[in-house]
Design a protein around this motif. Sequence first.
Motif, PDB file in Angstrom:
ATOM      1  N   PHE A 427      28.458  42.611  47.438  1.00 20.29           N
ATOM      2  CA  PHE A 427      28.779  42.091  46.115  1.00 20.29           C
ATOM      3  C   PHE A 427      29.548  40.770  46.247  1.00 20.29           C
ATOM      4  CE2 PHE A 427      28.379  46.650  45.148  1.00 20.29           C
ATOM      5  CZ  PHE A 427      27.438  46.572  44.127  1.00 20.29           C
ATOM      6  N   ASN A 429      31.455  37.719  43.573  1.00 20.01           N
ATOM      7  CA  ASN A 429      31.756  37.149  42.257  1.00 20.01           C
ATOM      8  C   ASN A 429      31.591  35.635  42.227  1.00 20.01           C
ATOM      9  OD1 ASN A 429      32.397  39.648  41.124  1.00 20.01           O
ATOM     10  ND2 ASN A 429      34.527  39.525  41.836  1.00 20.01           N
ATOM     11  N   LYS A 433      23.281  36.418  42.677  1.00 25.54           N
ATOM     12  CA  LYS A 433      22.499  37.484  43.292  1.00 25.54           C
ATOM     13  C   LYS A 433      21.279  36.908  44.007  1.00 25.54           C
ATOM     14  CE  LYS A 433      20.179  41.857  42.205  1.00 25.54           C
ATOM     15  NZ  LYS A 433      19.835  42.817  41.108  1.00 25.54           N
ATOM     16  N   LYS A 459      24.722  40.571  46.352  1.00 28.14           N
ATOM     17  CA  LYS A 459      24.162  41.593  45.467  1.00 28.14           C
ATOM     18  C   LYS A 459      24.557  41.320  44.018  1.00 28.14           C
ATOM     19  CE  LYS A 459      24.719  45.877  46.868  1.00 28.14           C
ATOM     20  NZ  LYS A 459      25.362  47.087  47.456  1.00 28.14           N
ATOM     21  N   GLY A 460      25.220  40.226  43.774  1.00 34.70           N
ATOM     22  CA  GLY A 460      25.684  39.897  42.434  1.00 34.70           C
ATOM     23  C   GLY A 460      27.112  40.341  42.213  1.00 34.70           C
ATOM     24  N   HIS A 461      27.588  40.248  40.973  1.00 28.95           N
ATOM     25  CA  HIS A 461      28.974  40.569  40.635  1.00 28.95           C
ATOM     26  C   HIS A 461      29.248  42.056  40.796  1.00 28.95           C
ATOM     27  CE1 HIS A 461      30.363  36.747  38.719  1.00 28.95           C
ATOM     28  NE2 HIS A 461      29.054  36.521  38.759  1.00 28.95           N
ATOM     29  N   TRP A 462      30.451  42.356  41.254  1.00 29.53           N
ATOM     30  CA  TRP A 462      30.932  43.738  41.280  1.00 29.53           C
ATOM     31  C   TRP A 462      31.255  44.179  39.857  1.00 29.53           C
ATOM     32  CZ3 TRP A 462      31.258  47.862  44.255  1.00 29.53           C
ATOM     33  CH2 TRP A 462      32.115  48.885  43.890  1.00 29.53           C
ATOM     34  N   ARG A 463      30.751  45.326  39.489  1.00 23.77           N
ATOM     35  CA  ARG A 463      30.969  45.824  38.116  1.00 23.77           C
ATOM     36  C   ARG A 463      31.875  47.039  38.130  1.00 23.77           C
ATOM     37  NH1 ARG A 463      27.450  43.268  34.753  1.00 23.77           N
ATOM     38  NH2 ARG A 463      25.668  42.249  35.717  1.00 23.77           N
TER      39      ARG A 463
END
Length: 463
Positions: A427, A429, A433, A459-463
């Motif tokens: 991940f 920020n 991704k 993998k894109g932003h951590w949610r």
Amino acid sequence: MKAIPLIGAAVFALAFGVAAASAPAPAPTYRIQLSDSDDSVDVAIADFKGNGRNETVTADYNPGTVTVGYDHDYEVGGLSYRVEPHDLNGDGKPDLVVESEGENGDFVSVLINQGGGVFGAAKDVLDKAGRLTVGDVTGDGRPDIVSVTDKLTVLVNHGDGTFDAPTTYDTPAKPSAAAIGKRIVAVTSSKDGTLSVFSSDGGRVDYPTGAHPSAPAIGDVNGDGQPDVAVASALAGTVEVFIGGRRHDYPAMTGADWVGIRDLNGDGKPDLLLHGTDTKALTVLLNAGDGTFRRARKYQAWRDSLVEAVQDVNGDGRPDVVLMAVYAQVVSVLVNRGDGTFEPKLDYIPALELWSVTVAVGDLNGDKRPELVVPVGNSRNGWTYLSVFVNKPGTCNVQLVGGMSLASAKQQLARVSCRVGKVTRVFSNWVAKGRVVSQKPRFGGEWPGGARVNLVVSKGHWR
């Protein structure tokens, strides 16, 4: 004031034509070596001995010498900072034109090749020199010397390596370096926004340009046998082509401060290249074949880079573009596909810190593949060297692929004989991704062909 026998003041336009597209040429890969030098700030390559083997010549600032090969030093009487090989006396052997800094200002000297790569003593030919251009001004096939300070000065070659007394011409304020064409010399004025063309009788014709014009380039872009002139206008974002005194403007790029004219696609019609130090781009306009130009196409470059050569670097006969970016500490190559378009830039890191802004291109080891040579140094102790990029196909020169998609990273690395190894996804920020976050080995590493580069992909932003 004696007039120089220049004929005609035709001003030339650039035309871009498009040849049939071909497969991309192989990219050059290099093994980086160091060679000793003595405060070298400029370098060129030529066959000085006449034996079919090229050597380097360097301008060595602090000793005030030029060095031919590795062991022939010649004093020039000042702090030399520029050297160019030219056959000044028509004997087929390259002589040297050297620009140096002296107690009373800059001056120009020449050294005549005596044969076997041995040179005679330096002879001063011009005092109070400025930006230098060497080329055939008079149309007799002999290289003359042109210098620009706040005036234009021309030294006409007698044909034996000696020169007439300098002839000086007034110019507009803050003139650029000169361009030399078929019996014309051109300069621009960044202050006045003018192009000045000097002709046979020593007269001058001025043409208005856009604000802050670049130094001019000269070539026959419409095939009429007469020289045309191109100028890049930084603020207007245009390139202005002068044909027979008529100006034709084409949208190009804002901030361009350099323009060149070369046949990029092999159709016999000169094309246009533009670059700006702060633009992060090289722009190409192809000649439509009639002296008009097609829509501009841009290619990414480093900021604060300079075009150092438009020359074949991969041995396919097509002119590639070599840039140097001192801030980024890289030498970049844009490989010509053969149709006047270019592959994305490849970046190569020298062995030590770049010492000056110059790149020499030429085959130094007789394998018919051009090397790149740049002056480098070590700021901690002041030692200087030449960093030689030895053209070795199959070497893995690790590229900077951070921020690229995985597919683009694989393609870029494959161009220089590297492979993608382990791919880890994390991940992030900060990185989009699917884009590369980091790599190992790092950018600039030199490895055997097929070496693997491990990538971390977002993998894109951590949610």
